[in-house]
Design a protein around this motif. Sequence first.
Motif, PDB file in Angstrom:
ATOM      1  N   ARG A 180      -5.923  -3.830  -1.985  1.00 52.76           N
ATOM      2  CA  ARG A 180      -6.336  -4.707  -1.189  1.00 52.76           C
ATOM      3  C   ARG A 180      -6.850  -5.160  -2.066  1.00 52.76           C
ATOM      4  N   ASN A 181      -7.830  -5.101  -3.153  1.00 57.95           N
ATOM      5  CA  ASN A 181      -8.871  -6.388  -3.368  1.00 57.95           C
ATOM      6  C   ASN A 181      -7.800  -7.718  -4.139  1.00 57.95           C
ATOM      7  N   TYR A 227      -7.509   8.569  -5.191  1.00 57.50           N
ATOM      8  CA  TYR A 227      -6.581   7.707  -5.001  1.00 57.50           C
ATOM      9  C   TYR A 227      -7.443   6.000  -4.029  1.00 57.50           C
ATOM     10  N   GLY A 228      -8.564   6.724  -3.523  1.00 57.13           N
ATOM     11  CA  GLY A 228      -9.224   5.500  -2.490  1.00 57.13           C
ATOM     12  C   GLY A 228      -9.356   4.544  -3.827  1.00 57.13           C
ATOM     13  N   SER A 229     -10.042   4.369  -5.105  1.00 57.73           N
ATOM     14  CA  SER A 229     -10.150   3.608  -5.398  1.00 57.73           C
ATOM     15  C   SER A 229      -8.997   2.734  -5.976  1.00 57.73           C
ATOM     16  N   GLU A 241       0.456  -1.333  -0.067  1.00 59.11           N
ATOM     17  CA  GLU A 241       0.308  -0.146  -0.428  1.00 59.11           C
ATOM     18  C   GLU A 241       1.244   1.501  -0.031  1.00 59.11           C
ATOM     19  N   TYR A 242       0.525   2.034  -0.794  1.00 62.60           N
ATOM     20  CA  TYR A 242       1.352   3.374  -0.825  1.00 62.60           C
ATOM     21  C   TYR A 242       0.057   4.680   0.029  1.00 62.60           C
ATOM     22  N   GLY A 286     -17.316  -2.888  -4.489  1.00 59.85           N
ATOM     23  CA  GLY A 286     -16.702  -2.943  -3.315  1.00 59.85           C
ATOM     24  C   GLY A 286     -16.403  -4.154  -4.851  1.00 59.85           C
ATOM     25  N   GLU A 287     -16.394  -4.061  -6.200  1.00 62.62           N
ATOM     26  CA  GLU A 287     -15.945  -4.508  -7.132  1.00 62.62           C
ATOM     27  C   GLU A 287     -15.524  -4.380  -8.038  1.00 62.62           C
ATOM     28  N   VAL A 288     -16.240  -3.035  -8.914  1.00 66.71           N
ATOM     29  CA  VAL A 288     -15.438  -2.271 -10.001  1.00 66.71           C
ATOM     30  C   VAL A 288     -15.397  -0.610  -9.368  1.00 66.71           C
TER      31      VAL A 288
END
Length: 129
Positions: free
Chosen positions: A76-77, A68-70, A2-3, A46-48
């Motif tokens: 993570r996924n 950034y959150g995407s 993670e960054y 949370g899929e796409v």
Amino acid sequence: MEYTFDQVADMLDEMAEAFPPVFFEELNGGILLQEEAKPDPMFPDGEVYFMGEYVQDGYLGRYINLYYGSFLASARNEDWSEETWQEELYTTLAHELTHHIEGLANAHGLDDKDEEQLLQLLEEYRREP
């Protein structure tokens, strides 16, 4: 891997500097890194995610939002490596800059390609059990 938000901002700044100045003509709002994730509402939660978007606004002008959150949620996924982060950031930046250049030329090739890919992905999700 993670960054942080700041690390991603720095990487994007370096990547943007590698593009010729012509790519930034009339991009008066610049490239903005937003903290939030932007899930695609057409898919299960949370899929796409939308990683970025090119915006042409009558008041604010032309700019690119990168989420950034995407990127973080996808990392993570999918357990992204350092190399995957670099590839995803660069690919998304180049993709949105291409939308900008096409927008200036009143061309829609990438929009059409994006729509085809979206329809393909929707079809794949419909086929899954």
